[in-house]
Every structure is written in C-alpha cells, then in structure tokens.
Motif scaffolding. Sequence first.
Motif, PDB file in Angstrom:
ATOM      1  N   TYR A 184       0.792  -1.229   0.000  1.00  0.00           N
ATOM      2  CA  TYR A 184       0.000   0.000   0.000  1.00  0.00           C
ATOM      3  C   TYR A 184       0.833   1.292   0.000  1.00  0.00           C
ATOM      4  O   TYR A 184       0.270   2.373  -0.130  1.00  0.00           O
ATOM      5  CB  TYR A 184      -0.916   0.030   1.226  1.00  0.00           C
ATOM      6  N   GLY A 185       2.146   1.204   0.172  1.00  0.00           N
ATOM      7  CA  GLY A 185       2.977   2.394   0.319  1.00  0.00           C
ATOM      8  C   GLY A 185       3.272   3.098  -0.992  1.00  0.00           C
ATOM      9  O   GLY A 185       2.730   2.761  -2.049  1.00  0.00           O
ATOM     10  N   HIS A 193      -4.400   9.276  -2.932  1.00  0.00           N
ATOM     11  CA  HIS A 193      -5.776   9.624  -2.565  1.00  0.00           C
ATOM     12  C   HIS A 193      -6.586   8.351  -2.371  1.00  0.00           C
ATOM     13  O   HIS A 193      -6.666   7.509  -3.257  1.00  0.00           O
ATOM     14  CB  HIS A 193      -6.407  10.504  -3.641  1.00  0.00           C
ATOM     15  N   GLY A 194      -7.171   8.202  -1.193  1.00  0.00           N
ATOM     16  CA  GLY A 194      -7.968   7.018  -0.921  1.00  0.00           C
ATOM     17  C   GLY A 194      -7.800   6.550   0.507  1.00  0.00           C
ATOM     18  O   GLY A 194      -7.098   7.161   1.316  1.00  0.00           O
ATOM     19  N   LEU A 198      -2.766   7.211   3.878  1.00  0.00           N
ATOM     20  CA  LEU A 198      -1.911   7.558   5.010  1.00  0.00           C
ATOM     21  C   LEU A 198      -0.656   6.682   5.056  1.00  0.00           C
ATOM     22  O   LEU A 198       0.345   7.055   5.667  1.00  0.00           O
ATOM     23  CB  LEU A 198      -2.683   7.441   6.330  1.00  0.00           C
ATOM     24  N   LEU A 199      -0.682   5.540   4.385  1.00  0.00           N
ATOM     25  CA  LEU A 199       0.505   4.696   4.324  1.00  0.00           C
ATOM     26  C   LEU A 199       1.592   5.321   3.454  1.00  0.00           C
ATOM     27  O   LEU A 199       2.703   4.805   3.384  1.00  0.00           O
ATOM     28  CB  LEU A 199       0.150   3.302   3.807  1.00  0.00           C
ATOM     29  N   TRP A 231      -9.132   7.277   6.455  1.00  0.00           N
ATOM     30  CA  TRP A 231      -7.715   6.985   6.670  1.00  0.00           C
ATOM     31  C   TRP A 231      -7.537   5.974   7.796  1.00  0.00           C
ATOM     32  O   TRP A 231      -6.785   5.016   7.665  1.00  0.00           O
ATOM     33  CB  TRP A 231      -6.953   8.261   7.002  1.00  0.00           C
ATOM     34  N   LEU A 232      -8.221   6.229   8.896  1.00  0.00           N
ATOM     35  CA  LEU A 232      -8.092   5.326  10.040  1.00  0.00           C
ATOM     36  C   LEU A 232      -8.718   3.970   9.729  1.00  0.00           C
ATOM     37  O   LEU A 232      -8.183   2.925  10.105  1.00  0.00           O
ATOM     38  CB  LEU A 232      -8.736   5.949  11.276  1.00  0.00           C
TER      39      LEU A 232
END
Length: 243
Positions: A184-185, A193-194, A198-199, A231-232
Amino acid sequence: MHPADEDPQRLDPASLHNARTTIVQLLGRAGVPAGSAEELIGLVEAGVLAAAHREAEDSAGTAPAGKGELYESGWLDGARALTDELGSIAARALARAVGAGPAEDSPGAWPPVRRMEVERAKVAVTPLYLSFSTVSDLDPEVSEQVLTAVLGTMSPRQRAGYAGRLTRFAADHRPHLTRLYERYGPGSAITLHGRYSLLHSPTSLAVLERLAASPSALREEWDAAELPPSWLDGLTSSWEPSA
C-alpha cells in the motif's frame, strides 16, 4: 586549593549552569524557544540519570569477595539503598522535564500536546518509516495533525518515551510492516488519494502502533481532530490480519 579544583572529573554547579545556558542560547539563535530547549535538556539529563541507575543496579548485586558475610550483607544493603535513591532522582528529573504531576494516570487531566512533543515524534518516526518505504508526499500540516492525535492518547511520560516504543514496535512487527508498505505504500499501485493514502506518510507507522496499543483512545482523538475517518478505517483493515 578550591574544592572544585580537587576533582577535575566533577563540574561545579556554576559550570553546569553555564553549559546549560549556552545550549539554550545557541538553540534560541536557531529559532528554538527557551522553554522547548529546557525541555530537551531536561529529557537528556533524565535519560543520563536513568542510564546511570541501570548501570548501578547491574553492578550493585555483587559485593567485593573475601570480606566476610557480615560485610557482604552491609555492602549489599548500602548498594541497594543507593541505587533506589538514584532511581528516585531519575524519576523526579523525568517528571520535571515533561511536567508530569499527580494526575499522570488520569487521561482527562493530561496537558495538550505541545509543539516540541510533535517535533520529537517526527524525528522518531521518519527514519523508522524510511526503513520500510520511501519519502512521503503527504501535506506536512496534515502529518502534524495526525501526530497530535496520536500523542493525545498518551501521558506526558509516555510521550517522552515514544521513540523507544516506536522502535520496539517496528522491530517486533517488521515482517508484517514490510509487506504492508510494499502493498500500500508509495512504491505500490495505491495512489496518494484514498483509504490507504496515510501509508504514504511516516505518520502511518505511529498510527499503526496506536492501533495495536490503544485503538479506542486513538479513535476518540482522531474524531476530535476531525481527521478523515477513511484513513483510520483503511489502516485498521490493513493491520487487523496481523493480530
């Protein structure tokens, strides 16, 4: 001869004060407020005392050989009293540095997260994140808001020791974190965006640590900061398989 000149390995109070004041003034020229500089110096002092306490404990359990049982008993009692007092001094130094008071165990009474605490968290989390991923493009202001929410779940003492906590977390979960950031990074097909965006930020590592340690408190701070719920949720769903 003046007493201070008799032992060149000990600094007198005036010289210690001079060194401290010099550091504060030099940091002030670099734009660091005096209060923040004093806090950093206090944390270093508390850390040195804590290290001395651990070293003293390691060496205090063995009395000199050949002195007899009575001597050994007295030596051990004295060493124990000395190390206990040194531990108390270290604890008081830490309390002074972070401003911890009697309400330390009451989350509702914790002081607001300070700018210096956020800066320390940035310094701690960035190199750990870069051991898994590449440089983030996420807005720095958003990163500060995320770290403020993360630190809001901790007492002042816990915030002071957060670098160590993060380091242990990264070491304990390295295989799973490596897979997570690969999938995911920034180097993955996932865009900035999505729900997994946050990763792409070093702050994700701090959030993941809190999801593992204190998810309910994190959710409360997250909602209070009005950060994007997605995000969370994205980090939660990606992390849960490792539990």
